[in-house]
Design an enzyme around this catalytic site. Structure first.
Site, PDB file in Angstrom:
ATOM      1  N   CYS A   1      -5.952   7.257  -6.561  1.00 56.00           N
ATOM      2  CA  CYS A   1      -5.127   7.558  -5.385  1.00 56.00           C
ATOM      3  C   CYS A   1      -5.903   8.341  -4.333  1.00 56.00           C
ATOM      4  O   CYS A   1      -5.659   8.187  -3.136  1.00 56.00           O
ATOM      5  CB  CYS A   1      -3.907   8.378  -5.800  1.00 56.00           C
ATOM      6  SG  CYS A   1      -2.751   7.540  -6.899  1.00 56.00           S
ATOM      7  N   MET A   2      -6.832   9.176  -4.761  1.00 58.24           N
ATOM      8  CA  MET A   2      -7.540  10.072  -3.845  1.00 58.24           C
ATOM      9  C   MET A   2      -8.774   9.438  -3.227  1.00 58.24           C
ATOM     10  O   MET A   2      -9.560  10.118  -2.566  1.00 58.24           O
ATOM     11  CB  MET A   2      -7.960  11.352  -4.577  1.00 58.24           C
ATOM     12  CG  MET A   2      -6.794  12.215  -4.989  1.00 58.24           C
ATOM     13  SD  MET A   2      -7.336  13.856  -5.543  1.00 58.24           S
ATOM     14  CE  MET A   2      -8.379  13.393  -6.931  1.00 58.24           C
TER      15      MET A   2
END
Length: 404
Positions: free
Chosen positions: A395-396
């Site tokens: 996600c990052m």
């Protein structure tokens, strides 16, 4: 130059990150729901954790670029800078003409463009602007709300505002108003940045239906997986299919798999319930094994997309399209309590930096041990504060280039 991503696992060469900043400290308990957070991370520790994440990537041959730096390079042109500020004010929903003028002057006062971009991300508190005499009804509305422009605390999840697909991108229309404002930075980067301005757009932020990058997985150069989820609508997937099959050149995608997953925060994106870690291995949330409703979209005749509905287990559909016997590695080793706990902290959300080698959160120690038992090499990053945002290493990160 530009975007080249045809896989989830091929060696990662360049990645876009956003180090969390002041926007995290502008979270308050009463506005958590509005800003899509469950908790308030401790910024100092979160930044150290994020630096450790970036260092793992650099130590493994990955070039790391930052969102605010690319955006600052774009607005080095004074005309683009003025356009950006005015568009930012519009999208922030600033209605009062007096306040709009003050916000404009405030943003123009920053000495560097990086500081300006960071401030747009952090949010502007009313006490940062001069006191304004209330002259119209709009000046009295939301008088108790502390911000003139909202903070964007979700920005460190760079996976969602746009997604790399082959040599193009999906510039996304996000699920919530809060996050849709995040896509302004990518919009300017892909319009004006010298390295990215010629990138094909397979979807655009002004289209009608919402879609987010966490639902988009490049299984291989010919197969794209997209989740129909809480944050991605089926109509958006059909639009991407039309763009890929009939309206753009240079990609090799032949099949789009649309996975119909539960419409809930627990299954927020497709990558929160499974990610690829090797040619034949995936981490998964045990409750996603299926049977699942899956739609195969392929190129038809006369500009029509062919659609076939199937009901298969996750293992069956992945094995079919990857042409190998896929192994599913259950979060928490399949234990109900452990998997629920570690899934809450994104135990199934890993970032593959090369086949069989992934970045994982330290707090998901049971899942991490199981990965090692399957022969997967893990790079463990600290995660006590970053995980409070409900997103993992995938996600990052937004891959910009993977090796062919």
């Amino acid at each position: 130059m530009g975007i080249r991503v045809t896989s989830e696992i091929k060696p990662l060469k360049k990645v876009l990150l956003h180090k969390p900043g002041e926007e995290i400290e502008n979270l308050t308990p009463e506005y958590l729901e509005r800003l899509l957070f469950d908790d308030i991370p401790f910024l100092e520790v979160a930044q150290k954790e994020h630096d450790a994440f970036a260092e793992i990537l650099r130590n493994n041959g990955v070039e790391v670029v930052y969102l605010h730096e690319l955006a600052a390079e774009v607005i080095a042109d004074p005309q683009i800078k003025e356009q950006f500020i005015n568009q930012f004010i519009d999208e922030a929903g600033v209605k009062s003409e007096a306040v709009r003028k003050d916000v404009y002057n405030y943003l123009m006062s920053f000495k560097t463009n990086e500081e300006l971009v960071r401030k747009t991300m952090a949010g502007i508190n009313k006490n940062e602007l001069p006191a304004i005499e209330k002259k119209s009804l709009i000046d009295f509305v939301d008088d108790e709300y502390p911000f003139v422009t909202d903070p964007m605390p979700n920005l460190y999840f760079t996976r969602d505002p746009f997604a790399s697909i082959g040599n193009g991108i999906s510039l996304n229309k996000m699920y919530s108003v809060t996050r849709n404002r995040e896509t302004i930075y990518a919009d300017y980067i892909f319009k004006y940045h010298k390295e990215y301005k010629d990138t094909a757009r397979l979807y655009n932020r002004d289209y009608d239906f919402h879609i987010e990058g966490g639902d988009i997985l490049n299984l291989n150069e010919k197969t794209l997986a997209i989740g129909i989820s809480q944050r991605t609508e089926a109509q958006a997937i059909e639009k991407i299919a039309e763009r890929i099959f009939f309206e753009t050149e240079g990609n090799q995608i032949e099949t789009i798999l649309a996975f119909n997953i539960p419409n809930s925060r627990a299954y927020m994106h497709l990558d929160t319930v499974f990610t690829q870690v090797d040619y034949d291995k995936f981490t998964i949330h045990p409750q996603i094994e299926g049977p699942l409703e899956i739609f195969e979209l392929t190129k038809g005749e006369k500009g029509q997309v062919n659609l076939v509905q199937e009901t298969m287990t996750l293992q069956e559909i992945l094995s079919k399209h990857l042409k190998c016997d896929v192994k599913l590695i259950r979060c928490g080793g399949g234990d109900y309590v452990i998997s629920q706990r570690e899934q809450w902290n994104d135990g199934s959300n890993t970032l593959c930096i090369k086949p069989g080698e992934v970045v994982v959160y330290s707090r998901n120690y049971v899942t991490n041990k199981v990965l090692e038992e399957y022969g997967v090499k893990i790079h463990v990053m600290p995660s006590s504060e970053l995980s409070r945002g409900r997103g993992g290493p995938r996600c990052m990160s937004m891959p910009l280039v993977r090796e062919d």
